[in-house]
Design a protein around this motif. Sequence first.
Motif, PDB file in Angstrom:
ATOM      1  N   GLN A   1      14.350 -34.120  27.800  1.00 18.06           N
ATOM      2  CA  GLN A   1      13.141 -34.953  27.815  1.00 18.06           C
ATOM      3  C   GLN A   1      13.501 -36.434  27.867  1.00 18.06           C
ATOM      4  OE1 GLN A   1      10.192 -33.521  28.117  1.00 18.06           O
ATOM      5  NE2 GLN A   1       9.200 -35.485  28.315  1.00 18.06           N
TER       6      GLN A   1
ATOM      7  N   ASP B   1      16.320 -29.579  24.352  1.00 21.66           N
ATOM      8  CA  ASP B   1      15.046 -30.010  24.940  1.00 21.66           C
ATOM      9  C   ASP B   1      14.839 -31.510  24.775  1.00 21.66           C
ATOM     10  OD1 ASP B   1      14.464 -27.463  25.768  1.00 21.66           O
ATOM     11  OD2 ASP B   1      13.038 -27.040  24.136  1.00 21.66           O
TER      12      ASP B   1
ATOM     13  N   GLU C   1      12.459 -38.999  30.862  1.00 23.14           N
ATOM     14  CA  GLU C   1      11.664 -40.193  30.582  1.00 23.14           C
ATOM     15  C   GLU C   1      12.360 -41.446  31.078  1.00 23.14           C
ATOM     16  OE1 GLU C   1      10.788 -40.276  26.422  1.00 23.14           O
ATOM     17  OE2 GLU C   1       9.447 -38.552  26.553  1.00 23.14           O
TER      18      GLU C   1
END
Length: 167
Positions: free
Chosen positions: A97, A93, A101
């Motif tokens: 992420q 995860d 980003e």
Amino acid sequence: LEYTYLFFIVDALIYTDFKSQNCKKMELLSYSLNSLNQEELKLLKKRIGAGSKKLDLVKIVDKGSISNNEEAIKQLGYKDKSAFYTLKHRLTDDIIQLKLELGKNKVIETREQIDNLRTLLYSKSSTLLIKSLHMLEKRAKELDLYKSLEEVYMCYKLVYYYNQKKQ
């Protein structure tokens, strides 16, 4: 940018396929870590923090010294498999992420620069404006920012209009 999201969807499908076949190898995590460049890997390690189990897992997988979950569980000193699977899932995860980003930052940065183009229009340096327009046009095409591309073309039109007015 949309291709990056597409690759993560494909990765998720591969993960689902691994899970359905009860694959015990660390292939998905290894593949995800290998897809990171050096800068992204540094950012991931910074995000994780020093001395954490996630960082230990990254180091073990990055070396390629393990090929399945049982070896990783032994090397990390876990007694409970569910805790290890939770750690592995959270690390995956974090990687996803981070990728999202970084991709989002390029889009936001480009949009902000395009939004500020009108202020450059009123500056006296038309060569700087034209170079900025070329650069932003190229980036907007790469990132599929079609609404922002309309703003770039409007600025081109205004530059042409002002140059015609001066003559």
